[in-house]
Design a protein around this motif. Sequence first.
Motif, short mmCIF file in Angstrom:
data_model
loop_
_atom_site.label_atom_id
_atom_site.label_comp_id
_atom_site.label_asym_id
_atom_site.label_seq_id
_atom_site.Cartn_x
_atom_site.Cartn_y
_atom_site.Cartn_z
N LEU A 154 -32.77 46.75 9.59
CA LEU A 154 -32.33 45.58 8.83
C LEU A 154 -33.02 45.52 7.46
N GLY A 155 -34.32 45.78 7.43
CA GLY A 155 -35.04 45.78 6.16
C GLY A 155 -34.56 46.88 5.23
N TYR A 156 -34.27 48.06 5.77
CA TYR A 156 -33.80 49.17 4.94
C TYR A 156 -32.42 48.87 4.34
N TYR A 207 -23.76 43.43 11.18
CA TYR A 207 -22.42 43.97 11.02
C TYR A 207 -22.42 44.89 9.79
N THR A 208 -21.54 45.89 9.82
CA THR A 208 -21.38 46.80 8.68
C THR A 208 -19.89 46.95 8.38
N LEU A 209 -19.50 46.50 7.19
CA LEU A 209 -18.14 46.74 6.72
C LEU A 209 -18.13 48.09 6.02
N PRO A 240 -24.83 36.22 11.39
CA PRO A 240 -25.61 37.45 11.22
C PRO A 240 -25.28 38.14 9.90
N PRO A 241 -26.19 38.97 9.40
CA PRO A 241 -25.94 39.63 8.11
C PRO A 241 -24.81 40.65 8.21
#
Length: 342
Positions: A111-113, A145-147, A183-184
């Motif tokens: 998450l930090g990266y 999540y990743t778009l 969530p991010p």
Amino acid sequence: FFAQGVTMRAVTASYLLLLAVLLFADPTSAKKVGQKSSGGVSRGAEKAKKREARYKREMAAKKRRKEARRAEKKLRAKERIKELKKEKKRKAAKRVKPLTAKGLKSVAAKLGYMTKLTESNENGIINMNSHQYKKYVNDGPRGYYTLLVYTALGEEFRCSICHTMQNEIVKLTRAANLSQMDPPIFVASVDYEEAPEVFQELRFRHVPIGILVPPTNSTKKPRMAAFYQKLPQQFRLSSTGRLSAGDVANFIQRNTPVENIDIPQPMPKVYKYVGLLLAFAVVLYLGITIFCCRGNVLKFRDYTMPYLLITLMFYAWCAGAGMYNIIRSTQWHGGRAGKIEY
């Protein structure tokens, strides 16, 4: 008739009767009777054969019906077994083990990266290579999540729709800070020139392709092709036609807990035409008024209040960004969830 005595007459009559029978009887009658009897026997055999053939047909049809029912039962049993297996897999997926301390540390590091990569890009889009894709998107665990958008932006590919979709994604990231939501949601781009290994393993035949990768507590590291194929259809962004930033925002809202992603909408062209028509009407009205009152125009110079009001109105319009909006074609904001569009 000339015989003497009753007896002789009776004998003579008998002989005459026999002679008449022999003379006038049909010699073929016996044959016909024989033929009739043989024909009756053949017809009975034919009827028996027909009954036997009908019985065989009925038995064959009954056998086929039994086999069809048996096959249908087997098919239903197979389908039921498949449904039970799917249900078992779904339950197993829901019973994912909670993350250990090591898993939580891995999620926090990822998450930090990803947050750092997002902040380092002006447009908020992460340009991923093969290693980053494998580690931060394909492998678990993930707490975000990743778009993901697969594109080919190189000039040699001449993919105009790839550039169009990239511009719409940039509009989305500038309008909404997705990485700071809960969530991010991180937006990443995988280009063919930077990650050819990903395209080779996934065997894509066309681009652009958009997917939404959900978070997971699983620590598995599947192959990229298997990971992409197992992704549910609801997380695949349809690439038919030209998608706008609003379409992508609606896609995210349907598949994530995030709500109210407000995308500025461009001013409809009809508003521009209406404004031009109104300006033309005002100029035409002023021109006609001045022409009709041309003899008294000089008298208006003595009244400064109308000039002052007109000047103040023009100044307020310019100070309120009216001229700026016309020159820069500023997009509209708001207009959702009961908000006023401005």
